[in-house]
Scaffold this motif. Structure first.
Motif, PDB file in Angstrom:
ATOM      1  N   UNK A 191      -3.252 -13.650  -2.002  1.00 50.21           N
ATOM      2  CA  UNK A 191      -2.842 -13.952  -0.632  1.00 50.21           C
ATOM      3  C   UNK A 191      -4.031 -13.965   0.338  1.00 50.21           C
ATOM      4  N   UNK A 192      -3.998 -14.876   1.286  1.00 47.80           N
ATOM      5  CA  UNK A 192      -4.905 -14.937   2.432  1.00 47.80           C
ATOM      6  C   UNK A 192      -6.374 -15.014   1.996  1.00 47.80           C
TER       7      UNK A 192
ATOM      8  N   UNK B 169      -2.729 -10.430  -5.252  1.00 45.92           N
ATOM      9  CA  UNK B 169      -2.037 -11.590  -5.804  1.00 45.92           C
ATOM     10  C   UNK B 169      -2.350 -12.882  -5.063  1.00 45.92           C
TER      11      UNK B 169
ATOM     12  N   UNK C 258      -4.414  -5.257   2.905  1.00 44.82           N
ATOM     13  CA  UNK C 258      -3.901  -6.624   3.096  1.00 44.82           C
ATOM     14  C   UNK C 258      -4.283  -7.235   4.438  1.00 44.82           C
TER      15      UNK C 258
ATOM     16  N   UNK D 153       9.866   4.472   1.963  1.00 45.43           N
ATOM     17  CA  UNK D 153       9.791   4.695   3.403  1.00 45.43           C
ATOM     18  C   UNK D 153      10.860   3.902   4.156  1.00 45.43           C
TER      19      UNK D 153
ATOM     20  N   UNK E 257      -0.145   2.432  -7.364  1.00 42.31           N
ATOM     21  CA  UNK E 257       0.971   1.606  -6.902  1.00 42.31           C
ATOM     22  C   UNK E 257       2.146   1.747  -7.871  1.00 42.31           C
TER      23      UNK E 257
ATOM     24  N   UNK F 234       1.142   2.800   2.070  1.00 42.59           N
ATOM     25  CA  UNK F 234       2.278   1.928   1.733  1.00 42.59           C
ATOM     26  C   UNK F 234       2.984   2.365   0.448  1.00 42.59           C
TER      27      UNK F 234
ATOM     28  N   UNK G 141       2.086 -15.390   5.469  1.00 41.55           N
ATOM     29  CA  UNK G 141       2.340 -15.934   4.140  1.00 41.55           C
ATOM     30  C   UNK G 141       3.522 -15.236   3.468  1.00 41.55           C
TER      31      UNK G 141
ATOM     32  N   UNK H 295      -2.994   1.082   6.748  1.00 39.43           N
ATOM     33  CA  UNK H 295      -1.951   0.046   6.687  1.00 39.43           C
ATOM     34  C   UNK H 295      -0.977   0.270   7.829  1.00 39.43           C
TER      35      UNK H 295
END
Lengths: 310, 229
Positions: A181-182, A179, A150, B85, A57, A92, B3, A120
């Motif tokens: 999330x969800x 981080x 994700x 992108x 990343x 991503x 979120x 993704x």
């Protein structure tokens, strides 16, 4: 994070497991020769994998820049030379997949590679084409692991990955989050779906995963990949300049980065941590963190408290 | 995206500052010595806007159309898209702006503006665009990473806003939104990258343009005489 009985139990179990971890590197470190990284078992297969991998990343998104591509290749070369296996990427991440593929080609496709990528895309029907495109960018015959990035369109993509695994075109499947999330949905999918891996964020200052996700991974026999161990470098930058506490020597950590990685790896649910870096010396430092003594429960608590106080 | 409130701007930043600035180094190296032509073009546009010879507005918009088309294709589409992108969605904006500018160049309808707040703001922005190449060496990135009008998108957008403010006519309002949007996105990107000095230029361009347009709108609505050529 509030202290709960589950936290305490988890930390205690972490310390107990840490005591069982191999101490193979102590002698090697003192002689200046880097030991092979510690290995962890993938519960669903019984295979083992190096406990420190390589994230891509931002760091591997260098486009067509020949100078920066060379640097990425050098990082990969050092990673494999030091015993690393898992490289993790995603569609991503801009050009990261292509840069990984370029590096692998130039390095002669190291056999040790454990290829971990993600799907993704919001259209579930487009998943297979994206996975195939990713595979071509990597230049691998098949991925070892593909994860639903994700939780995007997770039902459709998990069905695709399940079919691929059944056909022998994929060894492992999983899901990711980052981080914090969800986590509710993440936990639900972990409970109901047959997963080999989950990938989540967990650091010495972000310990929410200890409450439910990590215990569930152990209960369900799911391997855990930890991403963003340094909060994308923010944590190590924050600690830069602070003297290492005395406990660092007890666990053989010579830098804050190693101390943070040892904290993560000493949790018994964690299989692999995947720090991203652009520097060869950091790759070696990261892999070395998996060797040597690990903190026990009491020391983990001290480490977390000390870092939180800085 | 679920979120969405948990996401921060840096979560959408796919590349490091070093990779970003290297794009300009590679781009400049690939186009060398075209930078001299680009600087000369900006000088000619400044002269046209200042001297206002017959047909100057058509010539300015035609040249800006070329600058937007080239920058959009050569930098945003061909170079930025290799690390981001989202550039695939931004490059068409450059094509649309180039088409709009070309359309105005052909159809006419813009005239020079002699004085007033908008003109002062316009010259200020043109000066910022002309000075932007200096930011790279001053910031320690060296001349190789200089951002130059008609080659890099930020000075192209800033100079466009400035030159448009020296012109008047209804089509100005149609030509301003895309450069404004680009400057806002660029400022946000650079700020998120931890480059506040670099972010200041496109942010200033946004604020100065909006303030100037607001002043023009207020003057027009109040019936005050808007300075004409």
């Amino acid at each position: 994070m509030t202290t709960t009985r589950r936290n305490i139990l988890a930390a205690g179990l972490g310390g107990a497991m840490a005591a069982l971890l191999p101490l193979q590197s102590v002698g090697a470190q003192t002689t200046g020769v880097q030991a092979a990284p510690a290995r962890r078992t993938i519960p669903s297969s019984g295979d083992t994998i190096a406990a420190v991998g390589l994230g891509t990343w931002i760091t591997f998104n260098v486009g067509d820049d020949p100078v920066l591509r060379d640097e990425c290749m050098e990082v990969m070369a050092a990673f494999f030379a030091a015993g690393g296996q898992m490289i993790d990427s995603s569609p991503m991440y801009g050009s990261a997949q292509a840069v990984v593929g370029d590096g692998l080609t130039r390095l002669g496709r190291p056999e040790a590679l454990f290829s971990a990528d993600k799907v993704w895309i919001s259209d579930g029907d487009a998943g297979p084409a994206q996975i195939e495109q990713s595979r071509q960018l990597w230049g691998v015959p098949a991925f070892d692991l593909v994860q639903v990035h994700n939780l995007l369109a997770w039902r459709e993509h998990l069905a695709t990955l399940g079919d691929m695994k059944a056909d022998g075109r994929l060894r492992y499947l999983g899901i990711t989050t980052s981080e914090g999330r969800r986590h509710d949905l993440f936990e639900d999918v972990m409970r109901r779906q047959p997963l080999d891996f989950v990938q989540l964020s967990y650091t010495i200052v972000d310990r929410e995963a200890e409450e439910r996700l990590l215990p569930m991974a152990m209960d369900r026999g799911i391997a855990v990949i930890v991403n963003r161990p340094f909060r994308q470098g923010a944590l190590t930058r924050q600690l830069e300049g602070e003297p290492l506490p005395g406990w660092a020597a007890e666990i053989g950590a010579t830098t804050w980065a190693q101390a943070i990685l040892k904290f993560i790896l000493s949790h018994p649910a964690v299989t692999t941590v995947i720090p991203a870096t652009t520097r060869v010396d950091h790759v070696r430092e990261n892999l070395a963190a998996s060797t040597g003594p690990m903190p026990d429960a009491a020391l983990r608590a001290r480490m977390a408290a000390d870092v939180a106080a800085l | 995206m679920s979120e969405w409130w948990t996401y921060r701007p840096e979560d959408f930043l796919l590349f490091s500052p070093r990779v970003y600035w290297r794009l300009f180094e590679l781009h400049n190296a690939a186009l060398w010595p075209g930078q001299f032509a680009a600087v000369a073009l900006l000088a000619v546009l400044v002269w046209l806007a200042a001297a206002r010879p017959a047909g100057h507005a058509r010539l300015i918009t035609a040249a800006l159309a070329l600058a937007w088309a080239f920058t959009g294709w050569a930098f945003v589409w061909s170079r930025t898209a290799t690390i981001n992108w989202a550039a695939e969605y931004l490059a068409p904006l450059f094509a649309i702006e180039a088409l709009l500018l070309a359309l105005v160049a052909v159809l006419g309808g813009l005239r020079g503006r002699r004085s007033g707040i908008a003109t002062v703001a316009g010259w200020l922005l043109v000066a910022l665009a002309a000075a932007q190449p200096l930011l790279a060496p001053v910031s320690g990135r060296g001349w190789a990473a200089a951002e130059i009008f008609a080659i890099a998108p930020d000075p192209t957008a800033i100079a466009t806003l400035g030159l448009l403010l020296t012109l008047r006519g209804p089509m100005v309002w149609a030509l301003v939104p895309i450069p404004l949007l680009w400057c806002a996105l660029s400022a946000l990107t650079l700020w998120t990258m931890g480059e506040p000095a670099a972010a200041a230029l496109p942010l200033a361009a946004c604020l100065v343009t909006l303030a100037a347009l607001l002043a023009v709108a207020v003057q027009t609505r109040a019936g005050a005489p808007v300075p004409r050529s």
